[in-house]
Design an enzyme around this catalytic site. Sequence first.
Site, mmCIF file in Angstrom:
data_model
loop_
_atom_site.group_PDB
_atom_site.id
_atom_site.type_symbol
_atom_site.label_atom_id
_atom_site.label_comp_id
_atom_site.label_asym_id
_atom_site.label_seq_id
_atom_site.Cartn_x
_atom_site.Cartn_y
_atom_site.Cartn_z
ATOM 1 N N VAL A 1 -45.403 -11.399 -0.176
ATOM 2 C CA VAL A 1 -45.442 -12.478 -1.158
ATOM 3 C C VAL A 1 -45.170 -11.919 -2.548
ATOM 4 O O VAL A 1 -45.892 -11.051 -3.043
ATOM 5 C CB VAL A 1 -46.806 -13.193 -1.135
ATOM 6 C CG1 VAL A 1 -46.816 -14.324 -2.170
ATOM 7 C CG2 VAL A 1 -47.096 -13.742 0.259
ATOM 8 N N LYS A 2 -44.132 -12.431 -3.172
ATOM 9 C CA LYS A 2 -43.705 -11.956 -4.491
ATOM 10 C C LYS A 2 -44.381 -12.813 -5.564
ATOM 11 O O LYS A 2 -44.197 -14.034 -5.609
ATOM 12 C CB LYS A 2 -42.184 -12.058 -4.580
ATOM 13 C CG LYS A 2 -41.529 -11.150 -5.599
ATOM 14 C CD LYS A 2 -40.012 -11.217 -5.392
ATOM 15 C CE LYS A 2 -39.271 -10.318 -6.353
ATOM 16 N NZ LYS A 2 -37.806 -10.457 -6.176
#
EC number: 2.2.1.2
Length: 221
Positions: A82-83
């Site tokens: 997850v960025k």
Amino acid sequence: MKIFLDTANFDSIVKFNEMGIVDGITTNPTLLSKEKGNPIETMKKIVEYVKGPVSLEIVASSFDEMMDEGLKLAKYGENAVVKVPMTSDGLKVVKALSSKNIKTNVTLVFSANQALLAAKAGATYVSPFIGRLDDIGHEGLNLIKEIVQIFTNYSIPTQVLVASVRHPLHVIESAKIGADVVTLPPDTLDKMIRHPLTDKGLDLFLNDWKKLVKDHPDLKF
């Protein structure tokens, strides 16, 4: 050093993955906007195909909305990362997701201070953008040196993922400094493969082989 491909173009991903030189993928909304089709399906397709980490970016800005998006993105596959943007709420999201053993990549990092805080929050990766720093007259590679030194001094496990790479020299210099990962666009990776002396040498060998075949018509391997 690991090499990630910074793209959402599936054909490019397949091309370089088949060479065995890509360790992971990073995507963002801008890259997804350049591709046809549903961006959600594109992300899922990439996660399913690629064996290594695939960074998928949150587009919300508040903590609750980012958490909701992050948990959904994490379900795309075990290799989904997850960025998260480097903001106050972003750091809270990193801490919360990390407590659930969800990997995170803190993006839009432009200082060693930001990198250190992201690492303390539990980020798996921090992504300093060196090309954008170069664009405004700063030396992006100096930032990589600072972050690597700090992380090394304190045995911080967060990986330094060099982003906003403009050319092959950025890759080599980042590797010399000791960065863990570099993510680069397909055209830059293609430039790394090629060299004019390689092309010249190959042409010479092939022309000489044609002469041998001419002199020995029955020549076969």
